[in-house]
Design an enzyme around this catalytic site. Structure first.
Site, PDB file in Angstrom:
ATOM      1  CB  THR A 127      -0.894   0.060   1.243  1.00 12.79           C
ATOM      2  OG1 THR A 127      -0.108   0.427   2.396  1.00 12.79           O
ATOM      3  CG2 THR A 127      -1.597  -1.248   1.501  1.00 12.79           C
ATOM      4  CG  ASP A 128       1.327   5.837  -1.301  1.00 20.33           C
ATOM      5  OD1 ASP A 128       2.213   6.096  -0.457  1.00 20.33           O
ATOM      6  OD2 ASP A 128       1.217   6.455  -2.372  1.00 20.33           O
ATOM      7  CD1 TRP A 129       1.072   7.464   5.770  1.00 18.79           C
ATOM      8  CD2 TRP A 129       3.291   7.331   5.730  1.00 18.79           C
ATOM      9  NE1 TRP A 129       1.513   7.846   7.006  1.00 18.79           N
ATOM     10  CE2 TRP A 129       2.886   7.775   7.014  1.00 18.79           C
ATOM     11  CE3 TRP A 129       4.649   7.179   5.475  1.00 18.79           C
ATOM     12  CZ2 TRP A 129       3.799   8.063   8.035  1.00 18.79           C
ATOM     13  CZ3 TRP A 129       5.555   7.470   6.491  1.00 18.79           C
ATOM     14  CH2 TRP A 129       5.135   7.908   7.750  1.00 18.79           C
ATOM     15  N   GLY A 130      -0.486   4.551   4.743  1.00 17.02           N
ATOM     16  CA  GLY A 130      -1.764   4.614   5.430  1.00 17.02           C
ATOM     17  C   GLY A 130      -2.965   4.234   4.604  1.00 17.02           C
ATOM     18  CB  ALA A 131      -3.412   3.361   1.031  1.00 23.34           C
TER      19      ALA A 131
END
Length: 723
Positions: free
Chosen positions: A266-270
């Protein structure tokens, strides 16, 4: 390590150790880091346990051979099975040697040099201990309001695909296990992140599957064909479902249809963002949807470690889904050779020799120069003659904020400013005067007076203008894409003097250049050019280098046109239709339909003529190859590089087809008065597209083929396809 040994290792792992491999945490959580224990703000709210840190499979944002060695050593002591960590970072357009932003690299149209820049970035990163880069970003972009256009190579799927392959090759080389100077590439953001509505970051994406496959997915597939080891999910929705929980996108297309067996992240926190998106009630449901969709690594949230074990124990998730994800992560570590050498490639001693060495800076300068696009050069204002006294004026005259918003490890203090570049170039310092003129977003009477005074003493004025780096990049969306009012005021005041004036632009997106191009004689788009930017621009300004860049993204006439791009569809009432009333056609009443500067556009200090376009046959079948030839001549007085571009249009399709589609390009070098026959080859395969039933095929009938220096100024011939 052999495959069977990986399976044996997997069998030894507890469920908590498996889930730990699916977690990625930032550097401060780890013992041995220079930031160890500095857990504040949002990081503190994650409530990360010591056990999770011990079991975690990868680290975000660590750098430097010493720090990474310390973290890895401590982790191997603490982990029950001594499974090494993966170290990942954002190495977007250079590690410490910073190259132009990717939109600038795209404007070079130089595939080999782009690959070389990725190779250098990998070499500097690997010696510092990093294993994975979150690059290349291959999102196709059509809206300059979106700040992250600077991180893309442009608006065309074919050109983006060529750069995607080149960057993956540059980062990874041929064998990651043997070549310790390379990184694993992570192509991002899957998918269609560049189509966010209104150009507002993280916003909704809404399109047909046919458009998704035809326009937005090809560059991803090209990166995977080149061997990219990882794929990062995007923040946005795809057909109403966020990518991170989108089973059709991540599992059906990526894994089942395309056969990708690498790691997804995932991207950051996605992952946790599935909750505010409104498709998950809580973190448990978010974890459920992501693992079902095939997401392997969760970056910087804890839905997997907090809930996946319960989901498996309650029989809501099959443990084999977890095992598959862990297998892929262990296999990546194995391909990097980390089980045999967990300190792969890192060397404090070699860091000093490799990072920012002269060879790397030389390539950075060359790519910066090739990325610059000469947009205007009235009356041959450029190049500057060394006998002319120059006034360098503007907020970027001495500004070292020229690396761009994704230059994570770049050092602005060593970046070559335009002032430094010109000072180094000129032997006679009396031929050069500098005045700030304005700040980026403000101006004082004193600054303006000093600028006018400097301009009055000069023969030619160079205005160094642009955005500060925070005005583009992630979360850098802007509704007004003109230069700030302070700089437009400065341009207007200098314009009143009536002296030859050049604008040099430092920015991360296409701009609305009204108030600049109409009040200056020459405009050079330099983007954020990187470490050697000032030197590269100086060499162009003084004619040591002939500019050759071509836009890989259209510059709008006005933000009201956006999105404006070259390969748009026709309408039933196209502008200029002979059988329509002038008013009742598809047009704006107050501005042109066409962009200010089109895709593929860029001037040179010489001129080129295109003549005698011809085809090898009037038509082709699926078994034929059609040769398209044209004669290009350098009609000027100096040598120059030209990017010859080939476009095609399917005149009658089963669905509406674009007015032009780039199908090939060739960069050529011609001496004064030299001419060359440039040959392209077209096959039936290049004429295929996704039909309404998503069948990928071509149509019988008439096609037009175009060749020219940009997407607008072209020579045209017709041919037919018969199947």
């Amino acid at each position: 390590m052999k495959k069977q040994h990986l399976e044996d290792l997997l069998k030894q792992m507890t469920i908590d150790e498996k889930i730990g491999q699916l977690s990625q945490l930032a550097t401060p959580f780890f013992k041995g880091s220079t930031e160890s224990g500095k857990i504040t703000g949002p990081l503190e709210q994650l409530n990360i346990s010591d056990d999770l840190v011990k079991n975690t499979g990868s680290v975000l944002g660590a750098s430097g051979a010493k720090e990474i060695r310390n973290i890895q050593e401590q982790h191997l002591k603490d982990h029950r099975l001594s499974i090494p960590l993966l170290f990942m970072s954002d190495i977007i357009h250079g590690y410490e040697t910073i190259f132009p932003v990717p939109l600038g690299i795209g404007s070079s149209w130089d595939i080999e040099l782009a690959e070389k820049s990725a190779e250098i970035a990998a070499k500097e990163s690997a010696v510092s201990g990093i294993h994975v880069t979150f690059a290349p970003m291959v999102d196709l972009v059509r809206d300059p309001r979106w700040g992250r256009v600077m991180e893309s190579t442009g608006e065309d799927s074919y050109l983006n695909s060529e750069f995607a392959k080149a960057q993956v090759r540059g980062f990874q080389g041929e064998d990651l296990t043997k070549d310790l100077h390379r990184l694993a590439a992570c192509v991002k953001h899957f998918a269609a992140y560049g189509a966010a509505e209104a150009g507002r970051d993280y916003n909704t994406v809404n399109m047909s599957e046919r458009q998704l496959r035809e326009i937005y997915l090809p560059a991803f597939q090209a990166a995977l064909d080149a061997g990219s080891k990882l794929v990062m999910t995007s923040f946005n929705t795809v057909d109403g479902i966020p990518a991170t929980g989108n089973k059709k996108l991540m599992r059906d297309i990526l894994r089942d249809e395309w056969g990708f067996d690498g790691v997804t992240i995932t991207d950051w926190g996605a992952l946790k963002e599935l909750i505010p998106h409104g498709v998950a009630e809580d973190e448990s449901e978010a974890a459920y949807k992501a693992i079902q969709a095939g997401v392997d690594i969760e970056m910087m949230t804890t839905c997997y470690p907090d809930h996946l074990k319960n989901l498996i124990e309650n029989k809501e998730v099959e443990e084999e889904l977890l095992n598959d994800a862990v297998r892929r992560i262990l296999q990546l570590k194995n391909e990097l050779g980390l089980f045999e050498n967990p300190y792969r490639g890192l060397s404090e001693e070699n860091e000093e020799k490799v990072i920012l060495n002269e060879e790397h800076r030389k390539v950075a300068k060359e790519l910066a120069a090739k990325s610059c696009v000469l947009l205007q050069n009235n009356n041959n204002t450029l190049p500057i003659n060394t006998s002319q006294k120059v006034a360098l004026i503007g907020p970027f005259a001495e500004n070292n904020d020229i690396l761009g918003p994704w230059s994570w490890k770049g050092n602005k203090d060593i970046a070559v400013t335009l002032t430094k570049g010109i000072e180094k170039r000129l032997n006679n310092k009396n031929q050069f005067i500098v005045a700030k003129g304005s700040e980026i977003e403000s101006i004082t009477k004193e600054q303006l007076q000093n600028a006018i005074s400097a301009a009055e003493q000069s023969d030619i004025i160079v205005l160094a203008l642009g955005e500060h780096s925070d005005m583009s990049g992630e979360a850098g969306s802007r509704s007004n894409i003109k230069l700030p009012d302070a700089q437009l005021q400065l341009v207007d005041e200098i314009y009143q003097l009536g002296k030859p004036t050049v604008a040099v632009l430092f920015n991360g997106r296409p701009l609305d250049l009204h108030g600049v191009f109409d009040k200056t004689d020459a405009v050079l788009e330099a983007w954020f050019p990187g470490t050697e930017g000032g030197t590269a621009i100086t060499e162009i300004l003084y004619g040591d280098v002939n500019p050759s860049g071509k836009l890989s993204m259209s510059f709008p006439y006005s933000v009201g046109q956006v999105p404006v791009y070259y390969n748009h569809y026709n309408t039933g009432r196209p502008q200029g239709a002979s059988d329509a009333q002038v008013r009742y056609v598809s047009q704006f009443l107050d501005i042109p339909n066409e962009p200010l500067f089109p895709f593929g556009y860029g001037l040179s200090y010489t001129t080129f003529s295109y003549q005698n376009m011809r085809l090898s046959a009037p038509g082709i079948t699926p078994d034929d190859t059609l040769q398209v030839k044209i004669t290009v001549k350098n009609t000027g007085k100096i040598a120059g590089d030209e990017t010859v571009q080939l476009y095609v249009r399917d005149m009658v399709g089963e669905v509406v087809r674009p007015l032009k589609e780039l199908k090939g390009f060739k960069k050529i070098h011609l001496k004064p008065q030299e001419e060359m026959d440039v040959t392209f080859e077209l096959t039936e395969k290049q004429l295929r597209y996704y039909h309404s039933d998503l069948n990928y095929d071509s149509d019988n009938g008439k096609f037009e083929v175009y060749v020219g220096p940009n997407s607008k100024e072209v020579h045209t011939l017709s041919f037919t396809l018969t199947k």
